[in-house]
Design a protein around this motif. Sequence first.
Motif, PDB file in Angstrom:
ATOM      1  N   ASN A  30     -10.617   0.714 -12.105  1.00  0.00           N
ATOM      2  CA  ASN A  30     -10.209  -0.273 -11.098  1.00  0.00           C
ATOM      3  C   ASN A  30     -11.426  -0.720 -10.291  1.00  0.00           C
ATOM      4  O   ASN A  30     -12.545  -0.286 -10.573  1.00  0.00           O
ATOM      5  CB  ASN A  30      -9.109   0.318 -10.209  1.00  0.00           C
ATOM      6  CG  ASN A  30      -9.567   1.585  -9.507  1.00  0.00           C
ATOM      7  OD1 ASN A  30     -10.508   1.573  -8.723  1.00  0.00           O
ATOM      8  ND2 ASN A  30      -8.926   2.710  -9.833  1.00  0.00           N
ATOM      9  N   ASP A  31     -11.209  -1.572  -9.314  1.00  0.00           N
ATOM     10  CA  ASP A  31     -12.315  -2.200  -8.587  1.00  0.00           C
ATOM     11  C   ASP A  31     -12.950  -1.334  -7.495  1.00  0.00           C
ATOM     12  O   ASP A  31     -13.836  -1.819  -6.793  1.00  0.00           O
ATOM     13  CB  ASP A  31     -11.820  -3.496  -7.926  1.00  0.00           C
ATOM     14  CG  ASP A  31     -11.857  -4.661  -8.895  1.00  0.00           C
ATOM     15  OD1 ASP A  31     -12.783  -4.696  -9.730  1.00  0.00           O
ATOM     16  OD2 ASP A  31     -10.965  -5.516  -8.818  1.00  0.00           O
ATOM     17  N   GLU A 149      -2.536  -1.877  -0.561  1.00  0.00           N
ATOM     18  CA  GLU A 149      -1.298  -2.634  -0.792  1.00  0.00           C
ATOM     19  C   GLU A 149      -1.614  -4.116  -0.858  1.00  0.00           C
ATOM     20  O   GLU A 149      -2.584  -4.580  -0.255  1.00  0.00           O
ATOM     21  CB  GLU A 149      -0.306  -2.398   0.361  1.00  0.00           C
ATOM     22  CG  GLU A 149       0.087  -0.945   0.590  1.00  0.00           C
ATOM     23  CD  GLU A 149       1.031  -0.390  -0.471  1.00  0.00           C
ATOM     24  OE1 GLU A 149       1.543  -1.176  -1.294  1.00  0.00           O
ATOM     25  OE2 GLU A 149       1.219   0.832  -0.495  1.00  0.00           O
ATOM     26  N   THR A 150      -0.784  -4.847  -1.560  1.00  0.00           N
ATOM     27  CA  THR A 150      -0.915  -6.301  -1.529  1.00  0.00           C
ATOM     28  C   THR A 150       0.275  -6.928  -0.809  1.00  0.00           C
ATOM     29  O   THR A 150       0.294  -8.126  -0.546  1.00  0.00           O
ATOM     30  CB  THR A 150      -1.015  -6.897  -2.950  1.00  0.00           C
ATOM     31  OG1 THR A 150       0.126  -6.466  -3.696  1.00  0.00           O
ATOM     32  CG2 THR A 150      -2.286  -6.450  -3.653  1.00  0.00           C
ATOM     33  N   GLN A 151       1.287  -6.120  -0.509  1.00  0.00           N
ATOM     34  CA  GLN A 151       2.429  -6.629   0.264  1.00  0.00           C
ATOM     35  C   GLN A 151       3.155  -5.494   0.984  1.00  0.00           C
ATOM     36  O   GLN A 151       3.019  -4.339   0.616  1.00  0.00           O
ATOM     37  CB  GLN A 151       3.392  -7.385  -0.650  1.00  0.00           C
ATOM     38  CG  GLN A 151       3.830  -6.579  -1.862  1.00  0.00           C
ATOM     39  CD  GLN A 151       4.617  -7.402  -2.850  1.00  0.00           C
ATOM     40  OE1 GLN A 151       5.104  -8.473  -2.536  1.00  0.00           O
ATOM     41  NE2 GLN A 151       4.746  -6.906  -4.055  1.00  0.00           N
ATOM     42  N   LEU A 153       2.692  -3.910   3.729  1.00  0.00           N
ATOM     43  CA  LEU A 153       1.740  -2.850   4.070  1.00  0.00           C
ATOM     44  C   LEU A 153       2.380  -1.710   4.869  1.00  0.00           C
ATOM     45  O   LEU A 153       2.261  -0.539   4.513  1.00  0.00           O
ATOM     46  CB  LEU A 153       0.608  -3.483   4.875  1.00  0.00           C
ATOM     47  CG  LEU A 153      -0.634  -2.664   5.122  1.00  0.00           C
ATOM     48  CD1 LEU A 153      -1.465  -2.566   3.860  1.00  0.00           C
ATOM     49  CD2 LEU A 153      -1.482  -3.285   6.224  1.00  0.00           C
ATOM     50  N   ASN A 172      -4.716  -0.421   3.704  1.00  0.00           N
ATOM     51  CA  ASN A 172      -5.420  -1.708   3.755  1.00  0.00           C
ATOM     52  C   ASN A 172      -4.855  -2.710   2.761  1.00  0.00           C
ATOM     53  O   ASN A 172      -4.303  -2.358   1.734  1.00  0.00           O
ATOM     54  CB  ASN A 172      -6.938  -1.576   3.662  1.00  0.00           C
ATOM     55  CG  ASN A 172      -7.408  -0.949   2.371  1.00  0.00           C
ATOM     56  OD1 ASN A 172      -6.737  -0.077   1.852  1.00  0.00           O
ATOM     57  ND2 ASN A 172      -8.534  -1.382   1.875  1.00  0.00           N
ATOM     58  N   ASP A 173      -4.996  -3.963   3.174  1.00  0.00           N
ATOM     59  CA  ASP A 173      -4.420  -5.069   2.423  1.00  0.00           C
ATOM     60  C   ASP A 173      -5.471  -5.565   1.436  1.00  0.00           C
ATOM     61  O   ASP A 173      -6.397  -6.282   1.810  1.00  0.00           O
ATOM     62  CB  ASP A 173      -4.034  -6.175   3.423  1.00  0.00           C
ATOM     63  CG  ASP A 173      -3.374  -7.357   2.734  1.00  0.00           C
ATOM     64  OD1 ASP A 173      -3.449  -7.451   1.485  1.00  0.00           O
ATOM     65  OD2 ASP A 173      -2.793  -8.183   3.453  1.00  0.00           O
ATOM     66  N   VAL A 174      -5.319  -5.165   0.167  1.00  0.00           N
ATOM     67  CA  VAL A 174      -6.341  -5.521  -0.829  1.00  0.00           C
ATOM     68  C   VAL A 174      -6.150  -6.925  -1.404  1.00  0.00           C
ATOM     69  O   VAL A 174      -6.924  -7.350  -2.255  1.00  0.00           O
ATOM     70  CB  VAL A 174      -6.424  -4.480  -1.980  1.00  0.00           C
ATOM     71  CG1 VAL A 174      -7.028  -3.195  -1.495  1.00  0.00           C
ATOM     72  CG2 VAL A 174      -5.070  -4.235  -2.609  1.00  0.00           C
ATOM     73  N   SER A 175      -5.128  -7.627  -0.910  1.00  0.00           N
ATOM     74  CA  SER A 175      -4.977  -9.010  -1.377  1.00  0.00           C
ATOM     75  C   SER A 175      -5.962  -9.934  -0.645  1.00  0.00           C
ATOM     76  O   SER A 175      -6.200 -11.053  -1.063  1.00  0.00           O
ATOM     77  CB  SER A 175      -3.541  -9.502  -1.163  1.00  0.00           C
ATOM     78  OG  SER A 175      -3.261  -9.598   0.216  1.00  0.00           O
ATOM     79  N   ARG A 176      -6.552  -9.418   0.458  1.00  0.00           N
ATOM     80  CA  ARG A 176      -7.527 -10.230   1.199  1.00  0.00           C
ATOM     81  C   ARG A 176      -8.901 -10.118   0.564  1.00  0.00           C
ATOM     82  O   ARG A 176      -9.388  -9.025   0.302  1.00  0.00           O
ATOM     83  CB  ARG A 176      -7.593  -9.763   2.654  1.00  0.00           C
ATOM     84  CG  ARG A 176      -6.432 -10.285   3.488  1.00  0.00           C
ATOM     85  CD  ARG A 176      -6.436  -9.705   4.861  1.00  0.00           C
ATOM     86  NE  ARG A 176      -7.714  -9.888   5.544  1.00  0.00           N
ATOM     87  CZ  ARG A 176      -7.953  -9.419   6.767  1.00  0.00           C
ATOM     88  NH1 ARG A 176      -7.018  -8.743   7.409  1.00  0.00           N
ATOM     89  NH2 ARG A 176      -9.116  -9.608   7.334  1.00  0.00           N
ATOM     90  N   ALA A 177      -9.539 -11.257   0.334  1.00  0.00           N
ATOM     91  CA  ALA A 177     -10.838 -11.264  -0.360  1.00  0.00           C
ATOM     92  C   ALA A 177     -11.964 -10.772   0.545  1.00  0.00           C
ATOM     93  O   ALA A 177     -12.991 -10.292   0.068  1.00  0.00           O
ATOM     94  CB  ALA A 177     -11.153 -12.661  -0.854  1.00  0.00           C
TER      95      ALA A 177
END
Length: 223
Positions: A30-31, A149-151, A153, A172-177
């Motif tokens: 993963n990233d 999480e992406t949603q 949270l 933390n919200d990993v959907s944010r770049a």
Amino acid sequence: FAPQTLVGKRVIVTAGGTRERLDPVRFLTNDSSGKMGYAVAAAAQQAGATVTLITAPTKLTPPAGVTVVPIQSTTDLAQAVLAAFPKADALIMAAAVADFQPEVTADQKIKKTADNDEFILKLKKTPDILKQVAAIKQPGQVTVGFAAETQNLLANGQKKLQSKSLDLLAANDVSRADIGFNGDDNQVTFIMPDGVTDQTPKTSKVVIARALVDRVAQLFAEK
Ligand code: C5P
């Protein structure tokens, strides 16, 4: 950040993204860069703790003076954590652990063949390390999880905290770049077992790591 708050404490920190092998030359990962976990290890050490850093492969240099335990897969990580945890005062699971691993790892390189246009990879769930830790956790021990999480949270975070018997969760919200996985900055919401939440400003992972270590010291003071 108070420097002497973890003197005499043995702290395990996990970091990086696990690698789940398909064959000798391929893996799923993963990233995760490992930056958050390495920053936590450094902060815990600066607070006076004896630190063991259990780390998946990263491009980072571990802080001097920490004991480094290199691992690759979730299975390796589970073994290392479960071996070290009984003698530890705190476990901070910053590693991005795979949710699934190949059902079989091939001994030899998987070959493409002329008659196959597809290759089906079967995955099975990895062991949930924090759940296994919860089963052997003693009253004086502190466990901290991270949640990417992406949603939803907060709702997902609360559920995770309870199901893994954690003292603290950093969500933390990993959907944010602009934050999270690869960068130097992050923004987390600390979620406590009593439902109280506290969002940090967007700041460096080093600053967030120090805030987390201060909270761990506070948890020891309350135990
Ligand atoms: O359930 P989820 O993977 O989102 O939970 C995140 C937290 O649980 C992280 O602290 C991660 O290190 C830990 N984890 C674990 N074992 C797994 C998956 C995640 O301990 N198999």
